[in-house]
Design a protein around this motif. Structure first.
Motif, short mmCIF file in Angstrom:
data_model
loop_
_atom_site.label_atom_id
_atom_site.label_comp_id
_atom_site.label_asym_id
_atom_site.label_seq_id
_atom_site.Cartn_x
_atom_site.Cartn_y
_atom_site.Cartn_z
N PHE A 87 0.81 -1.21 0.00
CA PHE A 87 0.00 0.00 0.00
C PHE A 87 0.85 1.27 0.00
O PHE A 87 0.34 2.34 -0.34
CB PHE A 87 -0.93 0.00 1.22
N SER A 122 -11.05 -6.97 -0.23
CA SER A 122 -10.38 -6.54 1.01
C SER A 122 -9.17 -5.68 0.69
O SER A 122 -8.90 -4.67 1.36
CB SER A 122 -9.95 -7.76 1.81
N TYR A 123 -8.44 -6.05 -0.36
CA TYR A 123 -7.24 -5.29 -0.74
C TYR A 123 -7.62 -3.87 -1.16
O TYR A 123 -7.03 -2.89 -0.70
CB TYR A 123 -6.52 -6.00 -1.87
N THR A 168 -10.38 -2.11 -0.62
CA THR A 168 -10.97 -1.30 0.45
C THR A 168 -9.89 -0.79 1.41
O THR A 168 -9.96 0.35 1.88
CB THR A 168 -12.01 -2.12 1.21
N GLN A 169 -8.91 -1.61 1.68
CA GLN A 169 -7.79 -1.14 2.51
C GLN A 169 -6.98 -0.09 1.77
O GLN A 169 -6.50 0.89 2.38
CB GLN A 169 -6.90 -2.31 2.89
N ALA A 204 -8.35 3.27 2.09
CA ALA A 204 -8.19 3.88 3.41
C ALA A 204 -6.79 4.43 3.63
O ALA A 204 -6.61 5.42 4.35
CB ALA A 204 -8.53 2.85 4.49
N VAL A 205 -5.78 3.82 3.03
CA VAL A 205 -4.41 4.19 3.38
C VAL A 205 -3.65 4.88 2.25
O VAL A 205 -2.66 5.57 2.51
CB VAL A 205 -3.62 2.94 3.83
N TYR A 245 -19.57 -7.20 2.87
CA TYR A 245 -18.93 -5.91 2.63
C TYR A 245 -19.93 -4.76 2.58
O TYR A 245 -19.51 -3.60 2.51
CB TYR A 245 -18.14 -5.94 1.32
N ASP A 287 -19.54 -1.84 5.15
CA ASP A 287 -18.40 -0.96 4.89
C ASP A 287 -18.59 -0.13 3.64
O ASP A 287 -18.05 0.98 3.53
CB ASP A 287 -17.12 -1.79 4.75
#
Length: 1212
Positions: free
Chosen positions: A116, A150-151, A153-154, A157-158, A185, A188
């Motif tokens: 990330f 999941s990847y 969405t993370q 965020a970052v 999901y 979220d």
């Protein structure tokens, strides 16, 4: 901010047929190696198999890498992603296909390597996800989906803000088709403060981010049609987001093209949402708001349309709800098109587009480098027409005359102006290119709104939409102002052929299944001055629909859109009640459509035949259509053979393109109208046309593609031939009198079709054969209104079937590889006229019976069902029903089929068993005891047991099983009933009938059960009155006659109660009194119907009840008189008196009884009443109660007789 060029040109992941796309221009990070380096470029020159092998090499290399922070890994990943993104996977055929699981595995492996903290690699990886999933049409499996979602969405965020658009685009590609798998999901993504909610907020300054978030929402809503996987509150969140965006006005600082892409994504998401809401969309203000939004965007960016729509459309629109702003007033002052010289039109179209192709068609809005419309492009003159409402072609004489010759010429002139093109230099400048692109984006918005409207039609009940009919369908031509904004406005004025086709698809969906709603239209009566009824308003709307669609027919140049126009006309014709409208609508349509039958495009020709089939099947036979069919073949511009069209019958488009063809052939001039033969046997041009299309080779190709691929003398394309065969079937079914003189020629057509190799042609040939046989049978029925001299001679029918049966039909019956053809051939074989079958050669008759008996044991259920049904027809033939051996063979085959696992086979077998038992009853009367004695007792017992078991099957089987039980119980002789083996089955059969009468089955089943009980009561050998089942039988019938909601069942149960011919059959006094009380109670309350539709059977019910009451009075004994007198002397007496008086004076025969009294005239009924009085007077006396009851009954009947005499002779 990184911008993905590939995403800039595509608003959504491409799903559907695989297509070849231009190479995406992927933006590389600063300082990195360019994406399109020498290696990937050489792949385009690689041999077949390079694309798949290159993917495999990259995948293998990617799997060998391990996560780290080294610069070498970043460089390696960068190069691998470049190669994978730059690969054009469908530029050539690959020997090694790229499998979906390989794509998923590659993406999962890449997600493990890209950290990330590496923003540029994250962006490139997201671009790779989007590129591979879209180009390879891959829907990610659930395990890979969990990892990748999941990847991303993370990453949202970052990672840095500038990466979010690409990440959301990758998320959209992952969510496509995976909505049901993303339940965990949803909190979220769509919950309070969810990712997609934050980025789709109306205050979001980044439009690309906003658009990508809405795109993700739309893909989340995508699922199987009618199966919504989104629960509350997520469904409402998505719906409100789409609605807010569609209702959001364009900010002043937002470019129009970008705003169009936002609307496209919102409309696409709304379409996905609606497709999953089938039957769940709330009807009310929500529907009105939706329709208002869609109607606004249906006219979005349409030149010359300044549209201001209300926020809500209401089911009954009032004038204040129509907030439409008309076009500029100066263009309204333009004179009508009929009076405008052609030169002005040419100047109007200058500078509007560029000419491409040999026919002057243009790419949509002159766009280059973008997706090109698959059909014809925008027509600039159509845009100019939209700017000038005054150019609409209105009939100055009103709606009674649909289309005049002047308006036809005006429409043709319009067409010619659309085909004018400007110089290429005027569209080549950058400003013109941007305007062309903007018009394309606006057209896509309009197209998306129409798609959403189509989804609304599919997910809402049609009756809820009919209240909005006037908002989308014109009710009258605009007079003194601009025309209303309706679907027809789009069909006539929109410059995009795809949008025009979309509006016609929506209109077709509205018209489909609207027959009940449109049946209220009527304008045949005298016009009313005080008010306009709804029926007249609806009729005016239908006339305007015809007029506008005919305008669109003449004006359209795109073959694809022209096909939609004709299909829409077919939907209209199939649902309009022409018998309630003034004649002329079909005649106008008939004249305009005939030239298009020879159109160059095969789809247009097929749709024309579909429309003609709808015309000849609409409420057939219609006098207007009958006159049109009798017109000479040369009138209307079509010759009826494959010689082509005359110059007067060419379409407007073909007249403008006549320079492409050589000199026209010389055809004989059409006969004058006075020469037209209007006799029933007149030559039918439509018959000639369809026959020629089916069996005659075409002389000249109709299109450039045909000319390149089809040599002269080849047959028409299969779709044209199949549609022509269907039109022939409709024509035979509705207007048999016009084609009966060509029976033998049509038989040859069927024979030729059955000889062909194409199974579809064979199938339709067999269906046409069945229609011909059915038409002959209908003519020769006893109740037929056709005079015997006008019917097809039996000798000709014999010749027809002899030729057909000696041809390929026998082979079609035995073609095991084509069960559908076998099924249709069996249906055709069952359509032989009984009188003709007996005159066929013995060999032919034996062939028919042998084949049918053999096919009843076919392994295919469709074939077996058709063969069993055909046997059920044959057992009714007079020449076969007295043949005990054939009846026995047919019975065995039917009983075997009655135990089949297929419900369809059992239903057909039950119907045939009913017919077979009808034959037994007919033979019992015509042949007598000889037939009963020759018929096998064991087979009779098997039939009785099988019918009893079938009476507990589905209603389709049960309705005919109980009919067979009634016939079998009537057929039994005393010798049968005395045998121990019959006692139990007989009681079971009667109990089955009783239970069916008492059950809540369908009306047809209960009606047949009542009829069957009455039929069984006619057998004097049955122990009616003394058997244990007697009270139950009468109790069931009494309950039906008083409590059944269906009056036809009541009538049949009352008829069954009047069947027993002796007093002893009714049992003891209590049983007799119960029957009498039920009849009087039913007559007293005969006017109380729960359903308004039942009132039409009130008179018939009262007639039958009065007949049954008099029947019981004639059988009464002294002990029965007190029960008879109670209702006559009570409160119900006056009501019963009035009904009995009407029964004896009514001259119409409404009875359901099969006895001689069922046809009695009023005088005979009065004589029967006098006979009943005499019988009651001769009854021996009894105790005081009996004498008093006798006096009351006699007084009541004498009063009825006196009232009848007074009403017959008022002077006395």
């Amino acid at each position: 901010m990184a911008v993905n060029g590939a995403m800039a040109s595509a608003s959504s992941p491409m799903r559907g047929p695989l297509r070849c796309f231009p190479r995406p221009a992927v933006v590389n990070e600063a300082g990195a190696t360019p994406f399109l380096e020498s290696g990937p470029v050489e792949l385009d020159r690689a041999p077949p198999g390079g694309s798949g092998l290159q993917f495999a090499r990259c995948f293998s290399k990617l799997c060998s890498l391990r996560p780290s922070d080294s610069d070498s890994l970043k460089t390696e990943l960068n190069l691998l992603f470049d190669q994978l993104i730059s690969e054009n996977y469908y530029s050539y055929a690959s020997d090694r296909d790229v499998q979906p699981e390989e794509v998923c595995a590659l993406l999962v492996q890449a997600s493990r390597l890209v950290q990330f903290t590496q923003d540029h690699l994250v962006v490139k990886f997201c671009q790779l996800i989007h590129h591979l999933l879209n180009r390879l049409q891959v829907i990610v499996d659930e395990q890979s989906l969990n990892c990748l979602v999941s990847y991303v969405t993370q990453a949202l965020a970052v990672c840095s803000c500038w990466t979010r658009t690409d990440i959301l685009q990758a998320l959209a590609a992952l969510l496509y088709g995976n909505g049901p798998k993303c339940q965990k999901y949803l909190p979220d993504l769509l919950g309070g403060g969810g990712i997609l909610l934050r980025y789709s907020d109306l205050n979001q300054p980044d439009l690309e981010l906003w658009r990508a978030a809405v795109h993700c929402m739309g893909n989340l809503c995508l699922g199987a049609p009618g199966q919504s996987h989104l629960e509350e509150p997520y469904r409402s969140v998505c719906f409100q987001t789409f609605m807010q965006m569609l209702q959001y006005p364009r900010p002043a600082n937002v470019d129009e093209a970008i705003f169009c892409t936002l609307l496209q994504d919102a409309l696409k998401g709304m379409q996905h949402f609606l497709n999953s809401e089938k039957g769940k969309l709330a009807v009310g203000e929500q529907l009105g708001t939706l329709l208002a939004v869609f109607k606004k965007h249906m006219f979005f960016g349409l030149p010359g349309m300044n549209v201001e729509m209300p926020g809500v459309l209401y089911p009954t629109p009032l004038p204040q709800y129509d907030g439409r702003t008309p076009a500029k007033t100066e263009v309204q002052r333009n004179p009508p098109v009929q009076n405008r010289p052609p030169g002005n039109k040419k100047r109007k179209s200058r500078g509007r587009g560029k000419k491409v192709g040999s026919e002057g068609r243009r790419d949509e809005d002159g766009e280059e480098g973008q997706e090109v419309e698959s059909d014809t492009g925008a027509e600039p003159s159509r845009v100019r027409m939209a700017e000038a409402p005054g150019r609409w072609i209105h009939d100055s004489r009103g709606t009674s005359h649909l289309f005049s010759q002047a308006s036809r010429e005006g429409a043709v002139a319009f067409y010619s102006s659309w085909k004018k093109s400007s110089s290429d230099s005027e569209i080549s400048d950058p400003e013109g290119g941007m305007q062309s692109k903007l018009r394309l984006y606006q057209a896509r918005v309009r197209q998306g709104a129409l798609h959403c409207f189509l989804s609304v039609i599919r997910c809402v009940e049609k009756r809820a939409l009919y209240g909005y009919w006037s908002s989308f369908v014109p009710d009258a031509p605009g007079v003194g102002g601009p025309p209303p904004l309706t679907l027809l406005t789009i069909a006539l004025k929109d410059p995009s052929p795809k949008v025009r086709a979309g509006s016609l698809q929506v209109l077709s969906a509205l018209l489909e299944g609207s027959r009940q709603f449109l049946s209220a239209a009527e304008d045949t009566g005298a016009p009313r001055q005080a008010f306009t009824p709804f029926s007249v308003t609806l009729a005016a709307s239908l006339r305007e629909l015809h007029r506008c669609l005919l305008l669109a027919l003449l004006a359209e140049s795109s073959p694809q859109t022209l096909t939609q126009v004709i299909k829409c006309l077919a939907h209209l014709v199939s649902n309009v009640p022409y018998s309630r409208l003034r004649p002329g609508l079909l005649a106008s349509l008939w004249r305009q459509i005939r030239p298009y039958i020879r159109h160059r495009d095969v789809n247009v020709r097929v749709s024309c035949l579909t429309l003609l089939g709808a015309v000849v099947s609409a409420q057939a036979p219609l006098p207007e259509v009958q006159l049109l069919l009798q017109q000479p073949a040369g009138s209307g511009g079509i010759t009826g053979t494959l010689g082509g069209t005359s110059s007067g019958g060419a379409t407007p488009q073909e007249q403008q393109q006549s320079w492409r063809r050589g000199p026209a052939k010389d055809y004989p001039p059409p006969p004058a109208p006075a020469e037209a033969d209007t006799t029933p046997g007149a030559q039918c041009w439509l018959l000639q046309l369809c026959v020629s299309l089916v069996v005659q080779p075409r002389e000249d190709p109709y299109s450039d593609s045909d000319a390149a691929s089809a040599p002269s003398g080849t047959m028409e394309p299969p779709p044209v031939r199949l549609e022509a065969l269907q039109v022939l079937a409709h024509l035979v079914r509705g207007y048999f009198a016009l084609v009966q003189s060509h029976l033998l020629e049509l038989g040859e057509v069927c024979t030729q079709c059955l000889q062909e190799a194409d199974p579809s042609i064979q199938l339709h040939g067999a269906k046409l054969l069945e229609e011909l046989g059915s038409g002959v049978i209908q003519q020769h029925r006893e109740e037929s209104a056709v005079a015997p001299a006008s019917r097809v001679p039996v000798s000709q029918v014999v010749q027809f079937w002899s030729e057909v049966l000696s041809g390929p039909l026998s082979g079609a019956l035995q073609s095991e590889h084509h069960p559908t053809l076998q099924t249709s051939s069996c249906d055709a074989l069952s359509a032989i006229l009984p009188q003709a079958f007996s005159q066929l050669p013995d060999r032919t008759q034996v062939l028919c019976l042998t084949v049918l008996l053999g096919l009843t044991y076919s392994e295919n259920s469709l074939v077996k069902a058709a063969a069993v049904r055909a046997l059920g027809v044959y057992v009714l033939f007079p020449s076969l029903r007295e043949d005990v051996m054939f009846v026995a063979d047919a019975a065995n085959a039917v009983l075997t089929a009655l135990g089949d696992h297929s419900p369809n086979v059992r239903a057909k077998a039950a119907w045939s068993l009913g017919n077979l038992t009808d034959t037994l009853i007919v033979n019992m009367a015509s042949v007598g005891r000889d037939f009963q004695e020759e018929f096998s007792d064991m087979l009779l017992l098997q039939m009785l047991c099988s019918a009893t078991r079938a009476s507990s099957d589905k209603d389709r089987v049960k309705s005919n099983a109980v009919r067979a039980l009634g016939n079998l119980l009537r057929f039994l002789r005393a010798a049968h009933l005395s045998r121990p083996g019959f006692e139990g089955p007989v009681e079971d059969a009667v109990q089955a009938l009783i239970e069916t009468v008492r059950s809540d089955c369908t009306m047809k089943v209960r009606w047949n059960a009542c009829y069957a009980l009455g039929n069984a009561f006619r057998n004097p050998a049955l122990p009616l009155g003394t058997a244990n089942w007697t009270p139950d039988a009468f109790s069931a019938l009494c309950h039906a006659v008083t409590a059944c909601r269906n009056f036809k069942v009541r009538i049949k149960s009352a008829a069954a109660l009047s069947v027993p011919g002796g007093r002893g059959c009714y049992g003891d006094t209590a049983q007799f009194a119960h029957v009498w009380q039920a009849l009087t109670q039913a007559l007293e309350h005969s006017g109380e119907a729960g359903d308004f539709l039942e009132y039409r059977y009130c008179a018939g019910l009262r007639w039958q009840l009065c007949f049954s009451m008099l029947h019981l009075l004639g059988l009464a004994q002294p002990r029965d008189l007190p029960a008879l007198a109670a209702p006559l002397a009570g409160e119900a007496g006056p009501t019963l008196h009035g009904y009995l008086v009407r029964y004896h004076l009514d001259g119409s025969d409404r009875g359901e009884g099969d006895g001689p009294a069922g046809a009695a005239q009023p005088q005979e009924r009065l004589r029967e009443l006098e006979e009943v009085l005499k019988q009651l007077q001769l009854l021996p006396g009894g105790d005081s109660n009996t004498e008093q009851a006798k006096a009351q009954v006699l007084a009541f009947l004498n009063d009825v007789l006196r009232s009848c005499s007074e009403l017959q002779d008022p002077s006395s």
